[in-house]
Design an enzyme around this catalytic site. Structure first.
Site, PDB file in Angstrom:
ATOM      1  CG  ASP A  31      64.391  -1.431  68.937  1.00  0.00           C
ATOM      2  OD1 ASP A  31      64.769  -2.615  68.379  1.00  0.00           O
ATOM      3  OD2 ASP A  31      63.359  -0.453  68.822  1.00  0.00           O
ATOM      4  CD  GLU A  89      67.111  -3.189  65.121  1.00  0.00           C
ATOM      5  OE1 GLU A  89      66.998  -3.171  63.898  1.00  0.00           O
ATOM      6  OE2 GLU A  89      66.927  -2.010  66.632  1.00  0.00           O
TER       7      GLU A  89
END
Length: 483
Positions: free
Chosen positions: A234, A264
């Site tokens: 993340d 991400e």
């Protein structure tokens, strides 16, 4: 080689009923039938409360086992439920991907006093105050866990910054001062806002050796405990890329050599994505944000969008071996900070452009497959996705030939291979009904094709050379396979 297809098995507005891991375990056999080979699971760690989607992470060593933050289970269930879901996936030949949140910590257990600089939120390199003392919730001793698995305690000096001054009850962006403090080096994180090291909550300091050692200790415990197959990282653009490169290298060298990893890196910029892949040692895939944004813009522009350019700037076009393609996800869905939801009329076309292509690893979004309820509701696309997944599994093989020669109507074919001899012909229109003249090769000469999606009821019979005129309705997609 088996085609890789991923499902993101969550969306933002799932009910906080603690049943999600159980649902996933029960769904594993069905996912296998669809041809899903990887499942991206939501963050499994104890967060700020049971309603937290998991990105307000509190304790990486609590997978729904300890009474912390108001409950034992997380939004998705207990640790035992989580382990059972992973086992069910593995028993069905599906790789489990853990969403790991390393950038920040939230929900500190107690306040500490330390000095900070208040920073300009639009230029985090610019201090707008002298150093002054505040209180922040930066002390973590995890009282519910009582040192089980790990006895590391977090303090203010393990962080670079925070967003709340509890002493004066004021929010802002505060950079913690002291020896070896400050944001990450400018060339290590995204340059938006001057330096995008700080994102939210208490920002973790990856320059601190004790922090890095603790994260490695956690990774060893987590992989040994869960038998997880991969990581989704993340908020990668807010974390030093040197740390990401070193961390993934450590995991693969010391803990799990075949770990799959993707990140991400939310940046609609071709060069930024390509540079990040290089900076992290060509070790991790990235979600293909430029392609998602192309889909989003195409869905808004209608027939004004030139479909010939739909892959421009994308990883699918420029580095397909590192591309994780998607239509929407939990960040882009309605009501979220990065909202860029692809309009529903275009979603079948967008999914055909990732599922029926050879570039990248396509990802099905839970919210698109099962629907979304509540204020930001959305209908399910399960019927069309089931058909596209079937075609991907059975027909999308062999030579891929593109017919991207019209701004409003594009097509492509797969001719099949020895193991999967029946190919496909796909046609998309974002304007009027149309057609695409395409070849299925001499081996298919004289054969009759039908639209498996059912959007067109006509049949197409190929000529003696294997050419056919494949039809498509206005603002639609048709995928033609042998009758």
């Amino acid at each position: 080689m088996e085609k890789q297809t991923m499902m993101q098995y969550f969306e933002w507005y799932l009910p906080a009923d603690g049943n999600h891991w159980k649902k996933l375990a029960e769904d594993a056999a069905h996912l296998k039938e669809l041809g899903i080979t990887k499942v991206w699971m939501p963050p499994a760690f104890k967060a700020t409360g049971k309603n937290d989607v998991g990105y307000g992470v509190y304790d990486l060593f609590d997978l729904g086992e300890f009474d912390q933050k108001g409950s034992i289970e997380t939004k998705y269930g207990t640790k035992d439920d989580y382990l059972a879901a992973i086992e069910a996936l593995h028993n069905n030949g599906i790789a489990s991907i853990a969403d790991i949140v390393l950038n920040h910590k939230a929900g500190g257990d107690y306040k500490e006093r330390f000095h900070v600089l208040r920073m300009n939120p639009d230029n985090r390199q610019e201090a707008i105050s002298e150093a002054f003392e505040i209180e922040g919730y930066t002390g973590y001793d995890f009282p519910g866990r009582k040192d089980t698995y790990n006895d590391f305690k977090w303090h203010w000096y393990h962080f670079t910054g925070l967003d709340y001054d509890a002493l004066h009850d004021v929010t802002g962006i505060y950079q913690i001062t002291g020896e070896n403090k400050g944001w990450a080096n400018q060339d290590q994180v995204d340059a938006e806002h001057g330096n995008y090291d700080y994102l939210m909550f208490n920002d973790i300091d990856f320059k601190h050796p004790d922090v890095v050692a603790n994260i490695k200790d956690w990774a060893k415990w987590f992989i040994e405990t869960t038998n997880i197959a991969g990581f989704r990282i993340d908020a990668a653009k807010h974390i030093e890329h040197d740390f990401i490169e070193e961390f993934i290298g450590y995991v693969r060298q010391e803990l799990k050599s075949d770990l799959y990893a993707f990140a991400e890196y939310w940046k609609d910029d071709k060069d930024a994505n390509l540079n990040y892949i290089e900076e992290t040692g060509n070790q991790i895939d990235l979600v293909d944000v430029p392609l998602h944004m192309n889909f989003y813009q195409a869905s808004l522009a209608g027939n004004q969008y030139d479909l010939q350019t739909i892959f421009d700037g994308s990883l699918a076009k420029n580095r397909p071996e590192f591309s994780v393609t998607f239509v929407d996800n939990h960040d882009s869905q309605r009501g979220q900070a990065l909202e860029s939801t692809v309009e529903e009329w275009f979603k079948p076309m967008a999914y055909s452009l990732i599922l029926l292509r050879q570039e990248g690893i396509p990802t099905i979004f839970y919210g698109d497959y099962y629907g979304i309820s509540g204020e930001f509701s959305q209908a399910s696309f399960q019927d069309i996705l089931d058909k596209l997944l079937h075609i991907r599994k059975e027909h999308a093989y062999g030579l891929q030939t593109d017919y991207f020669d019209h701004p409003n109507c594009i097509g492509w074919t797969f001719l099949g291979d020895d193991e999967h001899p029946k190919g496909l012909a796909a046609v998309i229109s974002n304007s009027d009904a149309g057609f695409k003249d395409m070849s299925m090769g001499e081996l298919n000469a004289g054969k009759t094709f039908i639209d498996y999606l059912g959007n067109h009821t006509d049949k197409v019979t190929l000529d003696e050379n294997g050419w056919g005129r494949f039809l498509v309705q206005a603002g639609s997609v048709s995928v033609w396979i042998e009758e």
